[in-house]
Design a protein around this motif. Structure first.
Motif, PDB file in Angstrom:
ATOM      1  N   GLY A   1       0.879  -1.641  -0.169  1.00  0.00           N
ATOM      2  CA  GLY A   1       0.223  -0.418   0.137  1.00  0.00           C
ATOM      3  C   GLY A   1       0.832   1.396  -0.264  1.00  0.00           C
ATOM      4  N   PRO A   2       0.474   2.324  -0.490  1.00  0.00           N
ATOM      5  CA  PRO A   2       0.889   3.285  -0.334  1.00  0.00           C
ATOM      6  C   PRO A   2       1.264   3.470   0.764  1.00  0.00           C
ATOM      7  N   ILE A   3       2.634   4.798   0.970  1.00  0.00           N
ATOM      8  CA  ILE A   3       3.402   4.971   2.492  1.00  0.00           C
ATOM      9  C   ILE A   3       2.602   6.655   2.574  1.00  0.00           C
ATOM     10  N   GLY A   4       2.862   7.063   3.782  1.00  0.00           N
ATOM     11  CA  GLY A   4       1.280   7.822   4.247  1.00  0.00           C
ATOM     12  C   GLY A   4      -0.251   7.629   3.284  1.00  0.00           C
ATOM     13  N   VAL A   5      -0.313   6.850   3.835  1.00  0.00           N
ATOM     14  CA  VAL A   5      -1.739   6.338   3.020  1.00  0.00           C
ATOM     15  C   VAL A   5      -2.827   7.154   4.733  1.00  0.00           C
ATOM     16  N   HIS A   6      -2.409   7.139   5.304  1.00  0.00           N
ATOM     17  CA  HIS A   6      -2.675   8.012   6.429  1.00  0.00           C
ATOM     18  C   HIS A   6      -2.832   9.396   7.540  1.00  0.00           C
ATOM     19  N   GLU A   7      -2.011   9.716   5.696  1.00  0.00           N
ATOM     20  CA  GLU A   7      -1.358  11.413   6.372  1.00  0.00           C
ATOM     21  C   GLU A   7      -1.845  12.300   5.739  1.00  0.00           C
ATOM     22  N   LYS A   8      -2.751  13.284   5.679  1.00  0.00           N
ATOM     23  CA  LYS A   8      -3.484  14.175   5.035  1.00  0.00           C
ATOM     24  C   LYS A   8      -3.160  15.385   6.178  1.00  0.00           C
ATOM     25  N   ILE A   9      -2.260  16.076   5.465  1.00  0.00           N
ATOM     26  CA  ILE A   9      -1.668  17.560   5.862  1.00  0.00           C
ATOM     27  C   ILE A   9      -3.024  18.976   5.826  1.00  0.00           C
ATOM     28  N   LEU A  10      -3.249  19.399   6.713  1.00  0.00           N
ATOM     29  CA  LEU A  10      -4.193  19.939   6.368  1.00  0.00           C
ATOM     30  C   LEU A  10      -3.002  21.903   6.368  1.00  0.00           C
ATOM     31  N   VAL A  11      -3.832  22.956   5.348  1.00  0.00           N
ATOM     32  CA  VAL A  11      -2.792  24.039   5.490  1.00  0.00           C
ATOM     33  C   VAL A  11      -4.021  25.056   5.276  1.00  0.00           C
ATOM     34  N   CYS A  12      -3.616  25.873   6.494  1.00  0.00           N
ATOM     35  CA  CYS A  12      -4.566  27.021   7.285  1.00  0.00           C
ATOM     36  C   CYS A  12      -4.619  27.983   6.694  1.00  0.00           C
ATOM     37  N   VAL A  13      -5.076  29.297   5.055  1.00  0.00           N
ATOM     38  CA  VAL A  13      -4.046  30.281   4.823  1.00  0.00           C
ATOM     39  C   VAL A  13      -5.332  31.139   5.030  1.00  0.00           C
ATOM     40  N   GLY A  14      -4.214  32.738   5.267  1.00  0.00           N
ATOM     41  CA  GLY A  14      -5.550  33.813   5.814  1.00  0.00           C
ATOM     42  C   GLY A  14      -4.836  35.013   4.861  1.00  0.00           C
ATOM     43  N   TYR A  15      -5.118  35.871   4.312  1.00  0.00           N
ATOM     44  CA  TYR A  15      -5.066  37.306   3.537  1.00  0.00           C
ATOM     45  C   TYR A  15      -3.546  37.942   3.857  1.00  0.00           C
ATOM     46  N   GLY A  16      -2.468  37.096   5.016  1.00  0.00           N
ATOM     47  CA  GLY A  16      -1.216  37.657   5.405  1.00  0.00           C
ATOM     48  C   GLY A  16      -0.438  37.212   4.084  1.00  0.00           C
ATOM     49  N   PRO A  17       0.924  38.135   4.676  1.00  0.00           N
ATOM     50  CA  PRO A  17       2.250  38.004   3.146  1.00  0.00           C
ATOM     51  C   PRO A  17       2.400  36.658   3.533  1.00  0.00           C
ATOM     52  N   THR A  18       2.126  36.008   4.258  1.00  0.00           N
ATOM     53  CA  THR A  18       3.031  34.295   3.732  1.00  0.00           C
ATOM     54  C   THR A  18       2.432  33.058   3.924  1.00  0.00           C
TER      55      THR A  18
END
Length: 383
Positions: A247-264
Motif C-alpha cells: 500500500g502507499p506510504i503515508g496513506v493515512h497522513e493528510k495535511i491541512l494548511v490554513c491560510v489567511g490574507y497575510g503576506p505569508t
C-alpha cells in the motif's frame, strides 16, 4: 499476495487506458544545477552526441549557449529545428517551435531553459507546458533547470539569496521526469568561471560575484540541489524496490494548511507541500472567509486565484469555507474531521486572521476537540 489483500484489486478500464497512455508518452531527462554556469547545457549536448553515435535521432529544439564557445562548438554537428518567430510590441522574438518538433518527430529533442516564460500570444504560457505537449506526442526530451526555479523551494531560495525568482516550474512536472541528473561543481569553480567571463558578459561579472554568486549563496543552493535530487532518487528506489507492495506510504497522513490574507499565505502552502511530499501525504489548503465569495473584493479574488493555482500545481485540494458566524477554530476542526486530517499547519503571522495564535486559543481549542492530530505553528522566519 491474494485478491483478499486490501491493495490487490483489478484495475479499472480508465486506469488501464492511463497506463497505455503513459507507455506511449515520451520520457523526460532533466539536468538540474545549483546555479547558471554549472554545465547543464554542455552535458545535454554531449549526451546528444553520444546518442547520435548510437544511431538515435537526436536534435536540438532550443539551446541557450550564452556566448560560451565550448557549448557552441557542440551545437555544430547536431540538427537544429528553427525557432518560431513571434512579434510582440513591435519586436521580433524567437520561441520554441512546438509544432515543427512534433511534425519532425525525432526520437530525442533538447529543450533548454525549462522555466522560461513564453512571449504573450504563444500557445502555452510556460516552456515546461511546451515540453509536456512534446512528451505527449511520444518524443523524448532532455531539458535543464536550476534548483531556484522549482516552485516549492521558492521561499527558501529567496531567503538565501534575497532574490525573488519569477520563473518557476511545478514540482509535480519535475517529479514525472524519468531521470534527473545533477550537474554539480564547487562554488569556487563556479566563481572562477564567472570571473573568466564563461557565464555572463563582462558587464555583469562584478555585480554577480558580489551578489548572487557569493560563496555562501552558492554553497546553500548546492546543498539544496543535492538534497532535492537525493529525495527524488530515494522515491524512485522506493518504487523499484517494492516497498510500496503493501500500500502507499503515508496513506493515512493528510495535511491541512490554513491560510489567511497575510503576506505569508503562499509560503505556507509551499511549506505544506514540502511536508506532504516527504510524507507521501494528501494535502488540503483551507481558507475561512468572513464574506461570501460573491462579495469578495478584486484583491481577494486575485489572491484566491493565486492560491487555487498553487494548490493545483501541488495536486492539493483547495477548500474555501464561508464563516457564517462560526469561529475559525471550529471551521478547522470541522474540516479536519471531515477529511480525516492528521496534521494541521498554521502560520504565526496569520494570528490577526485566525484569532490570536500566540495566545494559544486556536491550538487549545483544536487539541481539546480532536484526537491524534499534530499541530504545527510556523513562524514568519521559518516559512
Amino acid at each position: 499476495m491474494t485478491e483478499n489483500h486490501p491493495y490487490f484489486r483489478r484495475k479499472t478500464p480508465q486506469e488501464l487506458l492511463d497506463e497505455i497512455a503513459e507507455m506511449n508518452r515520451g520520457k523526460l531527462k532533466l539536468y538540474v544545477g545549483a546555479a547558471p554556469g554549472v554545465g547543464k547545457s554542455y552535458k545535454m549536448l554531449q549526451d546528444a552526441h553520444d546518442l547520435k553515435l548510437e544511431g538515435i535521432d537526436a536534435v536540438i529544439g532550443l539551446i541557450e549557449c550564452h556566448g560560451r564557445r565550448e557549448t557552441e562548438d557542440l551545437v555544430k554537428d547536431l540538427e537544429v529545428i528553427p525557432l518560431k518567430e513571434m512579434t510582440y510590441k513591435g519586436s521580433i522574438f524567437r520561441e520554441l517551435h512546438v509544432e515543427a518538433i512534433i511534425e519532425r518527430k525525432p526520437a530525442v529533442v533538447i529543450i533548454d531553459e525549462l522555466a522560461h516564460t513564453n512571449i504573450p500570444g504563444s500557445k502555452n504560457l510556460k516552456r515546461y507546458m511546451d515540453v509536456e505537449e512534446i512528451l505527449e506526442a511520444g518524443i523524448h526530451v532532455m531539458s535543464a533547470v536550476n534548483i531556484q526555479h522549482l516552485e516549492s523551494v521558492h521561499d527558501i531560495v529567496q531567503q538565501i539569496t534575497r532574490v525573488a525568482v519569477r520563473e518557476r516550474v511545478p514540482d509535480l512536472f519535475v517529479q514525472r521526469a524519468s531521470e534527473i541528473q545533477l550537474i554539480d561543481v564547487t562554488p569556487e569553480t563556479l566563481r572562477k568561471r564567472m570571473s573568466e567571463g564563461k557565464i555572463y558578459g563582462s558587464d555583469k561579472i562584478e555585480q554577480s560575484l558580489s551578489h548572487f554568486f557569493t560563496v555562501p549563496n552558492l554553497s546553500a543552493l548546492r546543498e539544496l540541489a543535492l538534497r532535492e535530487v537525493a529525495d527524488d532518487v530515494d522515491e524512485k528506489m522506493e518504487q523499484i524496490s517494492g516497498n510500496l507492495s503493501y500500500g502507499p506510504i503515508g496513506v493515512h497522513e493528510k495535511i491541512l494548511v490554513c491560510v489567511g490574507y497575510g503576506p505569508t499565505a503562499e509560503k505556507l502552502i509551499r511549506r505544506g507541500w514540502r511536508m506532504a511530499n516527504r510524507l507521501r501525504a494528501q494535502l488540503f489548503i483551507l481558507h475561512a472567509a468572513k464574506l461570501p465569495e460573491e462579495s469578495f473584493t478584486q484583491e481577494m479574488r486575485e489572491k484566491m486565484e493565486r492560491w487555487k493555482l498553487l494548490s493545483s500545481q501541488f495536486n492539493a485540494v483547495f477548500l474555501l469555507e464561508h464563516e457564517r458566524n462560526r469561529k475559525p477554530a471550529d471551521i478547522i476542526i470541522e474540516t479536519a474531521t471531515k477529511y480525516h486530517v492528521t496534521q494541521i499547519l498554521l502560520g504565526q503571522s496569520a494570528r490577526t486572521r485566525w484569532e490570536e495564535i500566540r495566545k494559544g486559543s486556536i491550538v487549545n481549542t483544536i487539541m481539546r476537540k480532536t484526537e491524534n492530530i499534530d499541530i504545527h505553528i510556523v513562524s514568519d522566519g521559518k516559512i
